[in-house]
Design an enzyme around this catalytic site. Sequence first.
Site, mmCIF file in Angstrom:
data_model
loop_
_atom_site.group_PDB
_atom_site.id
_atom_site.type_symbol
_atom_site.label_atom_id
_atom_site.label_comp_id
_atom_site.label_asym_id
_atom_site.label_seq_id
_atom_site.Cartn_x
_atom_site.Cartn_y
_atom_site.Cartn_z
ATOM 1 N N SER A 142 39.353 -18.270 -49.739
ATOM 2 C CA SER A 142 38.691 -16.967 -49.688
ATOM 3 C C SER A 142 39.631 -15.916 -49.128
ATOM 4 O O SER A 142 40.424 -16.190 -48.214
ATOM 5 C CB SER A 142 37.439 -17.032 -48.806
ATOM 6 O OG SER A 142 36.893 -15.738 -48.604
ATOM 7 N N TYR A 155 33.475 -19.201 -41.251
ATOM 8 C CA TYR A 155 33.706 -19.367 -42.683
ATOM 9 C C TYR A 155 35.157 -19.073 -43.035
ATOM 10 O O TYR A 155 35.833 -19.861 -43.716
ATOM 11 C CB TYR A 155 32.765 -18.425 -43.446
ATOM 12 C CG TYR A 155 32.976 -18.354 -44.941
ATOM 13 C CD1 TYR A 155 32.336 -19.244 -45.797
ATOM 14 C CD2 TYR A 155 33.813 -17.386 -45.504
ATOM 15 C CE1 TYR A 155 32.515 -19.175 -47.177
ATOM 16 C CE2 TYR A 155 33.996 -17.314 -46.883
ATOM 17 C CZ TYR A 155 33.342 -18.204 -47.706
ATOM 18 O OH TYR A 155 33.530 -18.126 -49.063
#
Length: 247
Positions: A142, A155
């Site tokens: 990500s 995350y």
Amino acid sequence: MDIVIITGGSRGIGASAAKACAQAGMGVILTYNQNPEAARRVVLSIEETGGQAVALQLDVGVSASFAPFRDAVASTLLSKWQRADFDALVNNAGYGLYAPIPVVTEEQFDGLFNVHLKGPFFLTQALLPLMADGGHILNMASATSRVATAGVAPYAAFKGGLEVLTRYMAKEFGTRRIRANSIAPGAIRTELGGGLNDEFEAMLAGQTALGRVGEADDVGRVVASLLSDANGWINAQSIEVSGGYLI
């Protein structure tokens, strides 16, 4: 026919990647966690366009399920494609959570860790005996691990760890000619983290050089491309797919 396993293939980027891989001529094993109907629709969509796909249940956050899943994969490979091995693994399954560091609970932290870093590590380990030499591992990282965004620290940290793990996979599996890469999507219009409201989407689009947020297909097409022989010399890389986010 190459066979690819895509975790979290019932929706979002995973579903788009499954369809793109099928369109490129690959057989697809996609996984779902809690929504078999959504997975069935993806399989049906692939089959309607002449592709081949199977959906299997898997909770990437529960490593005890990986050995039974490996057995299910082996059985599926034999019955569907008359093969004992597969060619590519896309570690895509995941979920988002917005919680600033001061309020993140240990349960939330562990849940994200299990799905985004521990899961890909041990699932890859479990499936390696079934992966063909010369195969490919593609991990979904990500852009949040590269640009600090308040509220997604765990995350982003685990996605950053997944990029590091990707390089080690490339190093350790090179003797089997298995390459490993990761993709780092930017802002994508999916259900991850509850989706995007109009105001947030406008802000993200304004921070992206191409002037919009991404669609799942923008990433799905890259997945299929990286798995192709045309990109067979790309290894140990993390490729940002963001339209130029915060450059």
